[in-house]
Design a protein around this motif. Structure first.
Motif, PDB file in Angstrom:
ATOM      1  N   UNK A  96       0.821  -1.211   0.000  1.00  0.00           N
ATOM      2  CA  UNK A  96       0.000   0.000   0.000  1.00  0.00           C
ATOM      3  C   UNK A  96       0.850   1.253   0.000  1.00  0.00           C
ATOM      4  N   UNK A  97       0.244   2.369  -0.301  1.00  0.00           N
ATOM      5  CA  UNK A  97       0.939   3.649  -0.319  1.00  0.00           C
ATOM      6  C   UNK A  97       1.614   3.892   1.037  1.00  0.00           C
ATOM      7  N   UNK A  98       2.901   4.237   0.981  1.00  0.00           N
ATOM      8  CA  UNK A  98       3.647   4.499   2.210  1.00  0.00           C
ATOM      9  C   UNK A  98       4.232   3.267   2.869  1.00  0.00           C
ATOM     10  N   UNK A  99       4.017   2.096   2.276  1.00  0.00           N
ATOM     11  CA  UNK A  99       4.552   0.864   2.874  1.00  0.00           C
ATOM     12  C   UNK A  99       6.058   0.750   2.661  1.00  0.00           C
ATOM     13  N   UNK A 100       6.555   1.396   1.604  1.00  0.00           N
ATOM     14  CA  UNK A 100       7.983   1.324   1.296  1.00  0.00           C
ATOM     15  C   UNK A 100       8.336   0.235   0.308  1.00  0.00           C
TER      16      UNK A 100
ATOM     17  N   UNK B  41       1.748  -1.099  -7.747  1.00  0.00           N
ATOM     18  CA  UNK B  41       0.968  -0.617  -6.607  1.00  0.00           C
ATOM     19  C   UNK B  41      -0.313  -1.422  -6.386  1.00  0.00           C
ATOM     20  N   UNK B  42      -0.980  -1.799  -7.477  1.00  0.00           N
ATOM     21  CA  UNK B  42      -2.284  -2.477  -7.321  1.00  0.00           C
ATOM     22  C   UNK B  42      -2.244  -3.882  -7.935  1.00  0.00           C
ATOM     23  N   UNK B  43      -1.218  -4.619  -7.579  1.00  0.00           N
ATOM     24  CA  UNK B  43      -1.007  -5.973  -8.101  1.00  0.00           C
ATOM     25  C   UNK B  43      -2.179  -6.894  -7.781  1.00  0.00           C
ATOM     26  N   UNK B  44      -2.671  -6.833  -6.552  1.00  0.00           N
ATOM     27  CA  UNK B  44      -3.789  -7.684  -6.141  1.00  0.00           C
ATOM     28  C   UNK B  44      -5.110  -7.132  -6.657  1.00  0.00           C
TER      29      UNK B  44
ATOM     30  N   UNK C 266       2.470   8.923   8.026  1.00  0.00           N
ATOM     31  CA  UNK C 266       3.556   9.880   8.295  1.00  0.00           C
ATOM     32  C   UNK C 266       4.532   9.945   7.128  1.00  0.00           C
ATOM     33  N   UNK C 267       4.859   8.788   6.564  1.00  0.00           N
ATOM     34  CA  UNK C 267       5.806   8.749   5.440  1.00  0.00           C
ATOM     35  C   UNK C 267       5.289   9.534   4.241  1.00  0.00           C
ATOM     36  N   UNK C 268       4.020   9.300   3.883  1.00  0.00           N
ATOM     37  CA  UNK C 268       3.464   9.944   2.682  1.00  0.00           C
ATOM     38  C   UNK C 268       3.233  11.438   2.915  1.00  0.00           C
TER      39      UNK C 268
ATOM     40  N   UNK D  70      -4.123  11.812   2.145  1.00  0.00           N
ATOM     41  CA  UNK D  70      -3.463  10.502   2.074  1.00  0.00           C
ATOM     42  C   UNK D  70      -4.472   9.390   2.330  1.00  0.00           C
ATOM     43  N   UNK D  71      -5.332   9.590   3.317  1.00  0.00           N
ATOM     44  CA  UNK D  71      -6.363   8.584   3.605  1.00  0.00           C
ATOM     45  C   UNK D  71      -7.277   8.373   2.406  1.00  0.00           C
ATOM     46  N   UNK D  72      -7.585   9.467   1.701  1.00  0.00           N
ATOM     47  CA  UNK D  72      -8.445   9.368   0.517  1.00  0.00           C
ATOM     48  C   UNK D  72      -7.763   8.543  -0.567  1.00  0.00           C
ATOM     49  N   UNK D  73      -6.449   8.704  -0.716  1.00  0.00           N
ATOM     50  CA  UNK D  73      -5.710   7.918  -1.713  1.00  0.00           C
ATOM     51  C   UNK D  73      -5.664   6.447  -1.307  1.00  0.00           C
ATOM     52  N   UNK D  74      -5.560   6.209  -0.011  1.00  0.00           N
ATOM     53  CA  UNK D  74      -5.513   4.827   0.481  1.00  0.00           C
ATOM     54  C   UNK D  74      -6.816   4.075   0.207  1.00  0.00           C
TER      55      UNK D  74
END
Length: 201
Positions: free
Chosen positions: A14-18, A117-120, A143-145, A156-160
């Motif tokens: 997911x976004x910000x997972x690294x 990013x959206x493999x699954x 925090x990262x994003x 960021x939450x909206x993107x998640x």
């Protein structure tokens, strides 16, 4: 397995997972990595059949007069219309799939990674032999994003929301790397790399 029995591994998170950080660790070990999202952006400009299809779907305004993607226009169209976004993805994903197949045939080694990013979410994980999921606690990811993009927590939450939660992806993953401490993450990558190479012996 395709490509002279070379293993194909999907790498996502997911976004910000690294996930890109994890991909770089694999690259440092000599593993070839295909960055699907970056390649998709390139194909949307360079693949003339794809360009024509996108213009047909979204209109000439999808591109600037000098042939670059009109990102603001495309975003305004597809993020307000889920069906249109799906139609765009149905054009782009097959082009990426063809590009990946050609790329993989040119690589050497026991295995290659396809980072996306959206493999699954888009089902392309089914085309890999194994899949790796990179995870991190929600607050850490936020925090990262926020720091990286200068974005608000709400943005960021909206993107998640466009991605599945980890709880939905973990059952589909063959391997999970928890990316909190970088040195610990590197150790997990090194250990998994040894395991993956041993599959080929």
């Amino acid at each position: 397995m395709p490509y002279n029995k070379m293993m194909i591994l999907g790498l996502t998170g997911g976004i910000g997972s690294g996930k890109t950080t994890v991909a770089r660790f694999f690259e440092a070990l000599g593993v070839a990595v295909y960055y699907a999202d970056d390649r998709a952006k390139r194909l949307m400009v360079q693949d003339q059949d794809l360009v024509a299809s996108i213009k047909s779907l979204l209109g000439q305004e999808a591109y600037t007069t000098d042939g670059r993607l009109n990102r603001a226009f495309i975003a305004s169209k597809v993020f307000a219309d889920a069906e249109l976004l799906q139609q765009l993805n149905q054009l782009v994903h097959p082009a990426v799939g063809r590009d990946f197949s050609k790329w993989a045939q040119e690589q050497e080694g026991s295995y290659v990674l396809k980072e996306a990013a959206i493999l699954f979410e888009n089902g392309s994980y089914q085309q890999a032999d194994k899949n790796i999921l990179v995870t991190a606690p929600l607050e850490t990811r936020l925090e990262r994003v926020m720091k990286r993009d200068g974005a608000t927590r709400e943005a960021v939450l909206a993107r998640m929301e466009h991605q599945w939660p980890d709880e939905q992806k973990i059952p589909l993953a063959d391997f999970v790397i928890e990316n909190i401490d970088l040195e610990e993450t590197r150790k997990q990558v090194n250990s998994l790399h040894k395991q993956l190479i041993s599959f080929k012996k």
